[in-house]
Design a protein around this motif. Sequence first.
Motif, short mmCIF file in Angstrom:
data_model
loop_
_atom_site.label_atom_id
_atom_site.label_comp_id
_atom_site.label_asym_id
_atom_site.label_seq_id
_atom_site.Cartn_x
_atom_site.Cartn_y
_atom_site.Cartn_z
N LEU A 78 7.87 -8.12 12.54
CA LEU A 78 7.01 -7.05 11.88
C LEU A 78 8.36 -5.92 11.30
O LEU A 78 8.22 -5.39 10.13
CB LEU A 78 6.15 -6.09 12.64
CG LEU A 78 4.87 -6.56 12.63
CD1 LEU A 78 4.03 -5.92 13.73
CD2 LEU A 78 4.13 -6.69 11.59
N ALA A 79 9.34 -5.76 12.21
CA ALA A 79 10.33 -4.98 11.85
C ALA A 79 10.97 -5.48 10.54
O ALA A 79 11.42 -4.83 9.54
CB ALA A 79 11.36 -4.58 13.11
N GLU A 80 11.38 -6.63 10.52
CA GLU A 80 11.95 -7.57 9.56
C GLU A 80 11.18 -7.26 8.29
O GLU A 80 11.49 -7.00 7.13
CB GLU A 80 12.00 -8.90 9.77
CG GLU A 80 13.23 -9.35 10.72
CD GLU A 80 13.26 -10.86 11.09
OE1 GLU A 80 12.83 -11.68 10.37
OE2 GLU A 80 13.78 -11.16 12.28
N ILE A 81 9.90 -7.70 8.20
CA ILE A 81 8.81 -7.40 7.27
C ILE A 81 8.98 -6.09 6.70
O ILE A 81 9.00 -5.85 5.46
CB ILE A 81 7.61 -8.03 7.72
CG1 ILE A 81 7.59 -9.52 7.80
CG2 ILE A 81 6.31 -7.58 6.63
CD1 ILE A 81 6.30 -9.81 8.62
N LEU A 82 8.84 -5.01 7.64
CA LEU A 82 8.76 -3.82 7.15
C LEU A 82 9.96 -3.33 6.35
O LEU A 82 10.10 -2.49 5.21
CB LEU A 82 8.31 -2.76 8.10
CG LEU A 82 7.06 -2.87 8.64
CD1 LEU A 82 6.97 -2.29 9.99
CD2 LEU A 82 5.87 -2.67 7.69
N GLU A 83 11.26 -3.90 6.82
CA GLU A 83 12.44 -3.37 6.09
C GLU A 83 12.54 -4.06 4.87
O GLU A 83 12.88 -3.76 4.02
CB GLU A 83 13.68 -3.93 6.95
CG GLU A 83 13.94 -3.16 7.97
CD GLU A 83 15.29 -3.54 8.98
OE1 GLU A 83 16.50 -3.43 8.23
OE2 GLU A 83 15.35 -3.87 10.01
N SER A 84 11.86 -5.27 4.72
CA SER A 84 12.18 -5.91 3.40
C SER A 84 11.01 -5.26 2.31
O SER A 84 11.42 -5.63 1.11
CB SER A 84 11.63 -7.59 3.66
OG SER A 84 10.11 -7.43 3.89
N LYS A 85 10.17 -4.83 2.64
CA LYS A 85 9.42 -3.76 1.98
C LYS A 85 9.71 -2.45 1.55
O LYS A 85 9.16 -1.86 0.99
CB LYS A 85 7.89 -3.68 2.50
CG LYS A 85 7.12 -5.11 3.19
CD LYS A 85 6.78 -5.62 1.69
CE LYS A 85 5.96 -6.94 2.09
NZ LYS A 85 5.66 -8.00 0.97
N GLY A 86 11.07 -2.17 1.94
CA GLY A 86 11.68 -1.06 1.69
C GLY A 86 11.95 0.17 2.78
O GLY A 86 12.34 1.44 2.73
N MET A 87 11.29 -0.20 4.22
CA MET A 87 11.38 0.65 5.19
C MET A 87 12.72 0.94 5.70
O MET A 87 13.52 -0.11 5.84
CB MET A 87 10.41 0.59 6.21
CG MET A 87 10.09 1.66 7.00
SD MET A 87 8.88 1.35 8.42
CE MET A 87 7.59 1.85 7.33
N ASN A 88 13.52 1.89 6.35
CA ASN A 88 14.61 2.01 6.86
C ASN A 88 14.45 1.29 8.15
O ASN A 88 13.71 1.10 8.75
CB ASN A 88 15.38 3.04 6.85
CG ASN A 88 14.86 4.05 7.95
OD1 ASN A 88 14.57 3.82 9.06
ND2 ASN A 88 14.36 5.16 7.53
N ALA A 89 15.84 0.86 8.68
CA ALA A 89 15.81 -0.15 9.83
C ALA A 89 15.05 0.76 11.17
O ALA A 89 14.19 0.12 11.78
CB ALA A 89 17.01 -0.78 10.26
N GLU A 90 15.59 1.91 11.24
CA GLU A 90 15.08 2.72 12.49
C GLU A 90 13.65 2.69 12.71
O GLU A 90 12.75 2.64 13.46
CB GLU A 90 16.01 3.89 12.47
CG GLU A 90 15.54 4.70 13.97
CD GLU A 90 16.37 5.97 13.84
OE1 GLU A 90 15.87 7.13 14.22
OE2 GLU A 90 17.71 5.85 13.60
N GLU A 91 13.09 3.22 11.35
CA GLU A 91 11.65 3.50 11.13
C GLU A 91 10.71 2.05 11.34
O GLU A 91 9.80 2.09 11.91
CB GLU A 91 11.51 4.16 9.91
CG GLU A 91 10.00 4.56 9.67
CD GLU A 91 9.65 5.02 8.36
OE1 GLU A 91 8.56 5.46 7.97
OE2 GLU A 91 10.63 5.29 7.45
N ALA A 92 11.43 0.90 10.72
CA ALA A 92 10.86 -0.24 10.84
C ALA A 92 10.68 -0.69 12.29
O ALA A 92 9.52 -1.02 12.80
CB ALA A 92 11.55 -1.44 9.87
N GLN A 93 11.60 -0.38 13.06
CA GLN A 93 11.76 -0.80 14.74
C GLN A 93 10.79 -0.23 15.32
O GLN A 93 9.87 -0.60 16.03
CB GLN A 93 13.17 -0.69 15.12
CG GLN A 93 14.04 -1.81 14.87
CD GLN A 93 13.56 -2.94 15.77
OE1 GLN A 93 12.63 -3.20 15.83
NE2 GLN A 93 14.57 -3.72 15.93
#
Length: 145
Positions: A78-93
């Motif tokens: 999910l973190a990888e997917i959210l980052e790929s959609k434009g979310m920063n890494a910390e927020e995605a985690q």
Amino acid sequence: MLNQLKQMAIQKLQETMSANSLNSEATSGAAEEGASSLINSLMENVSAGDLSAVTSLFSNDGNATEDSGIVQNLKGKLAEILESKGMNAEEAQAEASNVAPGLVDSLKEKFLSNEASDSAFSLENLSGLVGGDAGSLLDKAKGLF
């Protein structure tokens, strides 16, 4: 049952991630990819003969949801997917860590429910999927993606 699980996972992910920093289209895409990732992870465990990891996840066996390898894998995906959609890494985690256990717990509720409408969600049905050969099970799962 796999399709029902996937649709429920998509719905739960869309609901819980709706307030994030992504637009609704990116959130919907992330929800679909996240649900597919969860189903894929479940099927990988089943095809590898590790049905106990899946049944443990959807039963009240005393193991915490967050401790499951399946949930840990889902958080990472999910973190990888959210980052790929434009979310920063910390927020995605943070988002993945908040969303994944709740998603699995909501699915677990269906497996533990005694309601007639939830009868398709049973560990017996899940075990029945494994009764066939793993190849046919994976073919069924591929149709969901």
